[in-house]
Design a protein around this motif. Sequence first.
Motif, mmCIF file in Angstrom:
data_model
loop_
_atom_site.group_PDB
_atom_site.id
_atom_site.type_symbol
_atom_site.label_atom_id
_atom_site.label_comp_id
_atom_site.label_asym_id
_atom_site.label_seq_id
_atom_site.Cartn_x
_atom_site.Cartn_y
_atom_site.Cartn_z
ATOM 1 N N LYS A 80 16.533 7.861 11.541
ATOM 2 C CA LYS A 80 17.936 8.077 11.935
ATOM 3 C C LYS A 80 18.619 9.001 10.917
ATOM 4 O O LYS A 80 18.221 10.146 10.775
ATOM 5 C CB LYS A 80 18.646 6.723 12.065
ATOM 6 C CG LYS A 80 17.955 5.768 13.059
ATOM 7 C CD LYS A 80 18.680 4.449 13.186
ATOM 8 C CE LYS A 80 17.966 3.488 14.116
ATOM 9 N NZ LYS A 80 16.671 2.968 13.583
ATOM 10 N N ASP A 91 6.078 -7.890 11.903
ATOM 11 C CA ASP A 91 5.456 -7.274 13.083
ATOM 12 C C ASP A 91 4.095 -7.862 13.432
ATOM 13 O O ASP A 91 3.644 -7.727 14.567
ATOM 14 C CB ASP A 91 5.277 -5.763 12.847
ATOM 15 C CG ASP A 91 6.567 -4.979 12.982
ATOM 16 O OD1 ASP A 91 7.628 -5.600 13.183
ATOM 17 O OD2 ASP A 91 6.522 -3.740 12.869
ATOM 18 N N SER A 105 0.826 -1.210 0.000
ATOM 19 C CA SER A 105 0.000 0.000 0.000
ATOM 20 C C SER A 105 0.863 1.263 0.000
ATOM 21 O O SER A 105 0.345 2.362 -0.118
ATOM 22 C CB SER A 105 -0.955 -0.012 1.198
ATOM 23 O OG SER A 105 -0.248 -0.262 2.385
ATOM 24 N N GLU A 106 2.195 1.103 0.135
ATOM 25 C CA GLU A 106 3.069 2.282 0.098
ATOM 26 C C GLU A 106 3.297 2.733 -1.349
ATOM 27 O O GLU A 106 3.092 1.971 -2.290
ATOM 28 C CB GLU A 106 4.418 1.952 0.749
ATOM 29 C CG GLU A 106 4.302 1.790 2.255
ATOM 30 C CD GLU A 106 5.628 1.406 2.897
ATOM 31 O OE1 GLU A 106 6.382 2.305 3.230
ATOM 32 O OE2 GLU A 106 5.880 0.213 3.066
ATOM 33 N N ARG A 148 6.120 6.160 9.789
ATOM 34 C CA ARG A 148 6.231 4.748 9.431
ATOM 35 C C ARG A 148 6.862 4.601 8.039
ATOM 36 O O ARG A 148 7.693 3.740 7.810
ATOM 37 C CB ARG A 148 4.843 4.074 9.439
ATOM 38 C CG ARG A 148 4.870 2.579 9.207
ATOM 39 C CD ARG A 148 5.321 1.827 10.449
ATOM 40 N NE ARG A 148 5.642 0.437 10.179
ATOM 41 C CZ ARG A 148 6.087 -0.421 11.082
ATOM 42 N NH1 ARG A 148 6.263 -0.030 12.325
ATOM 43 N NH2 ARG A 148 6.376 -1.658 10.761
HETATM 44 C C1 LIG Z 1 11.012 4.888 11.605
HETATM 45 C C2 LIG Z 1 11.245 3.494 12.053
HETATM 46 C C3 LIG Z 1 12.497 3.137 12.550
HETATM 47 C C4 LIG Z 1 12.737 1.836 12.979
HETATM 48 N N1 LIG Z 1 13.983 1.504 13.445
HETATM 49 C C5 LIG Z 1 14.235 0.230 13.818
HETATM 50 C C6 LIG Z 1 15.525 -0.143 14.287
HETATM 51 O O1 LIG Z 1 16.425 0.669 14.393
HETATM 52 N N2 LIG Z 1 15.739 -1.430 14.630
HETATM 53 C C7 LIG Z 1 14.750 -2.360 14.557
HETATM 54 O O2 LIG Z 1 15.007 -3.521 14.876
HETATM 55 N N3 LIG Z 1 13.518 -2.043 14.106
HETATM 56 C C8 LIG Z 1 13.238 -0.769 13.741
HETATM 57 N N4 LIG Z 1 11.988 -0.427 13.297
HETATM 58 C C9 LIG Z 1 10.950 -1.466 13.231
HETATM 59 C C10 LIG Z 1 11.010 -2.190 11.899
HETATM 60 O O3 LIG Z 1 11.059 -1.281 10.843
HETATM 61 C C11 LIG Z 1 9.812 -3.109 11.778
HETATM 62 O O4 LIG Z 1 9.880 -4.072 12.795
HETATM 63 C C12 LIG Z 1 9.772 -3.799 10.423
HETATM 64 O O5 LIG Z 1 9.683 -2.870 9.377
HETATM 65 C C13 LIG Z 1 8.603 -4.773 10.352
HETATM 66 O O6 LIG Z 1 8.563 -5.341 9.094
HETATM 67 P P1 LIG Z 1 7.205 -5.833 8.449
HETATM 68 O O7 LIG Z 1 7.557 -6.379 7.123
HETATM 69 O O8 LIG Z 1 6.474 -6.649 9.420
HETATM 70 O O9 LIG Z 1 6.354 -4.488 8.293
HETATM 71 P P2 LIG Z 1 6.652 -3.203 7.452
HETATM 72 O O10 LIG Z 1 8.096 -3.043 7.176
HETATM 73 O O11 LIG Z 1 5.944 -2.085 8.134
HETATM 74 O O12 LIG Z 1 5.904 -3.473 6.086
HETATM 75 C C14 LIG Z 1 4.521 -3.641 6.041
HETATM 76 C C15 LIG Z 1 4.072 -3.444 4.622
HETATM 77 O O13 LIG Z 1 2.754 -3.884 4.475
HETATM 78 C C16 LIG Z 1 2.038 -2.951 3.680
HETATM 79 N N5 LIG Z 1 0.610 -3.114 3.945
HETATM 80 C C17 LIG Z 1 -0.028 -3.056 5.130
HETATM 81 N N6 LIG Z 1 -1.362 -3.302 4.954
HETATM 82 C C18 LIG Z 1 -1.529 -3.521 3.644
HETATM 83 C C19 LIG Z 1 -2.668 -3.824 2.833
HETATM 84 N N7 LIG Z 1 -3.875 -3.972 3.360
HETATM 85 N N8 LIG Z 1 -2.493 -3.962 1.499
HETATM 86 C C20 LIG Z 1 -1.258 -3.834 0.933
HETATM 87 N N9 LIG Z 1 -0.156 -3.558 1.668
HETATM 88 C C21 LIG Z 1 -0.293 -3.402 2.993
HETATM 89 C C22 LIG Z 1 2.628 -1.635 4.116
HETATM 90 O O14 LIG Z 1 2.363 -0.623 3.191
HETATM 91 C C23 LIG Z 1 4.102 -2.007 4.168
HETATM 92 O O15 LIG Z 1 4.666 -1.955 2.893
HETATM 93 C C24 LIG Z 1 11.712 0.874 12.896
HETATM 94 C C25 LIG Z 1 10.437 1.245 12.413
HETATM 95 C C26 LIG Z 1 10.222 2.532 11.995
HETATM 96 C C27 LIG Z 1 8.860 2.924 11.474
#
Ligand SMILES: Cc1cc2nc3c(=O)[nH]c(=O)nc-3n(C[C@H](O)[C@H](O)[C@H](O)COP(=O)(O)OP(=O)(O)OC[C@H]3O[C@@H](n4cnc5c(N)ncnc54)[C@H](O)[C@@H]3O)c2cc1C
Length: 512
Positions: A177, A401, A164-165, A258
Motif C-alpha cells: 500500500k 497464516d 528467515s527474513e 511478501r
Molecule cells: C504485501 C502484503 C499485504 C497484505 N495486506 C494485508 C491487509 O491489508 N490486511 C490483512 O488482513 N492482511 C494482509 N496481508 C496478509 C498478512 O500480512 C498475513 O496474514 C500475516 O502477515 C500473517 O502473519 P504470520 O505471522 O502468519 O506470517 P508472516 O507475517 O508472513 O510471518 C512469517 C514469518 O515466518 C518466517 N519463516 C518462515 N519459515 C521460516 C523458517 N523455516 N525459519 C525461520 N523463519 C521462517 C518468515 O520469514 C516470516 O518472518 C498482507 C500480506 C502481504 C504479503
Amino acid sequence: MSETPSTKSGPDLALGTVADELADGAMRVGHVGGESVLLARRGDEFFAIGAECTHYHGPLAEGLIVDDTVRCPWHHACFSLRTGEALRAPAFSPVACWSTEIRDGKVFVGERKAGPVSKPLRVSGSRRAMPERIVIVGGGAAGFAAAERLRGEEYQGTLVMLSSEDAPPVDRPNLSKDYLAGNAPEDWIPLRPDSFYSDNGIDLRLGANVTRIDVAARQVVLDDATALPYDRLLLATGAEPIRLPLPGMELPHVRTLRSLADSRTIIERASTARRAVVLGASFIGLEVAASLRTRGIEVHVVAPEAIPMERILGSEIGQFVRRLHEEHGVIFHLGDSATGVDTRSVKLKNGGALDADFVVAGVGVRPRTALAESAGLALDRGVLVDAYLETNVPGVFAAGDIARWPDQHTGESIRVEHWVVAQRQGQTAALNMLEGREKFAAVPFFWSQHYDVPINYVGHAEAWDALEIEGDVAARDCLVRYRRNGRVLAVASIHRDVESLAAEVRLERAAA
Ligand SMILES: Cc1cc2nc3c(=O)[nH]c(=O)nc-3n(C[C@H](O)[C@H](O)[C@H](O)COP(=O)(O)OP(=O)(O)OC[C@H]3O[C@@H](n4cnc5c(N)ncnc54)[C@H](O)[C@@H]3O)c2cc1C
Ligand code: FES
C-alpha cells in the motif's frame, strides 16, 4: 508507525462539559493541555483517553464503545477506557489516560495519569507456568505479537525469535500500500524499533532459517546446524507466494511480494520502468496495481476470473473494485492468463502479448507447512490446532497464516490469511504457552485499501447463499451481508465503520 502530534480540536475539556449532554455510550473529542482527548460515557462513569488509535491514528470517537472499551473504526483495535491499554491488535501501544471528576452536573477532565498504567496479568499466578525456554519460529505478525504478549505477561524465561527474513518484524500490509506507492516513510515500516527486542530480552535472530523440528528432543535445528532447545514452541511461519509453473517466471524482473526486501525490489524496478504487468486480480495484485499507478506506471492486470475478488466479496463489490481501478488507469485482461514471460513481455493464453518492464505475480499464497509436516504434526490444508492453538504435539503451538483452528462462529475448521487474526492468534498462543487456557474466539477481520477506498470485512463466509446490500456500492457507502441458511456469516463494508464494528459485536455475541 511514526507519531503524529495531536492537533488541538474541539472544546477544552478541562473547562467542563455538561454531563447530561453526553448520552450513555457517546463520545466527544476535545483537548486538554494541547493534547487531543476523547471523553466517553459508560453508564454513570466518564472516561478520558487519547483520541487517536496507536495503530494508524484512527479517530477513536468515530468508533464504538463496547462495555468499558472503545473499538477503532479503521482496523478494529480495542482500548480499555479505564486504563488506555491496547486490548486487541493491530494496536499494541496504549493511549494516554486522564482523570475525570463530576462537579455541579459537569464533567471535568483533570490530570494526565502518569504512564504506563499498570494492568492486570491475564494469566493468574496459580495457573501460570514458567517454561524456561520459549522458541518462536517466524518474525511476522503472529510471531511478533506472541513475543510482545509474553513479555507483557512478565514471562521471565529465555525467549528466542527466529526469522528467515533480513528485517525485524515489519508492517507487512503496508508493503503493498502506502510504502509501495511511495507515501509512507521508512520509519513507519518496523513494528517496533530495533532496540525493543534487546530491551525486552527477546533474542531476535534474523536470517535464521529453521530446517527441522525434533519434537522428541524438543529442539529446533537451523540450516547452520545450530540446535535450540525449547519447552514451548510457537510455529508462525506464515505463507509464501505461489510461483506459477510457467516459462520465464524465474527471470529477475518477475517478482512476488511478501517481505520488505520484495517491496524494495519492486520499488527499485518501478523507479526506471514505464510499464508493469500484474498477474492476479485479488487483494495483493490489485493493491500493487494501485500503488504502481500512484507512481505513474502503466499497469496491466491479467487474471482468469471474470470479476476481481468475486469469490470472496461477491460480484457487486468486485465490479466496483474493477471500475475503481479502471478510473485510475489500470487496464484489465480478465478471463485470460499468462502462458509465459520473456525479458520484454508476457504472453497471454487468448493470444497476443503485453510489453512489460517488470512483472509482479500476486496469484495467491500457500501456508509454509513444510517444517510442521516433517515434524509429524497433524495437517489439513494448514497446521491443525485446537481452540487453544496447540497442535497435536503437546507444547507445540501454531498461529497465523499456517493455522487451521476450530472457529466457534461458523462451527467450521478454518484458516485465513489476515494480519489482525495472525496477531491476535499470536497473543492467544502466548497466553496458552503460559498455561493461560484461553480459547481463540476472535471474529476474523481484514481490510484492504485501493487508492482512497478502504474495504473492511468481519466474519468468515467461504460460501453463501444470499448476499444483501445496504446502501450504494458505487457511492462507496455500503454494507454487504453474506448469509447462509438465513444466518449472517460475514459483513463487508465501505465507509460504514460503526456498522462494521457493530456487526463484529453481533457475530461475537451470537457465538458466545
Ligand atoms: C504485501 C502484503 C499485504 C497484505 N495486506 C494485508 C491487509 O491489508 N490486511 C490483512 O488482513 N492482511 C494482509 N496481508 C496478509 C498478512 O500480512 C498475513 O496474514 C500475516 O502477515 C500473517 O502473519 P504470520 O505471522 O502468519 O506470517 P508472516 O507475517 O508472513 O510471518 C512469517 C514469518 O515466518 C518466517 N519463516 C518462515 N519459515 C521460516 C523458517 N523455516 N525459519 C525461520 N523463519 C521462517 C518468515 O520469514 C516470516 O518472518 C498482507 C500480506 C502481504 C504479503
Ligand atoms: S488505525 Fe486503529 S486499528 Fe488501525
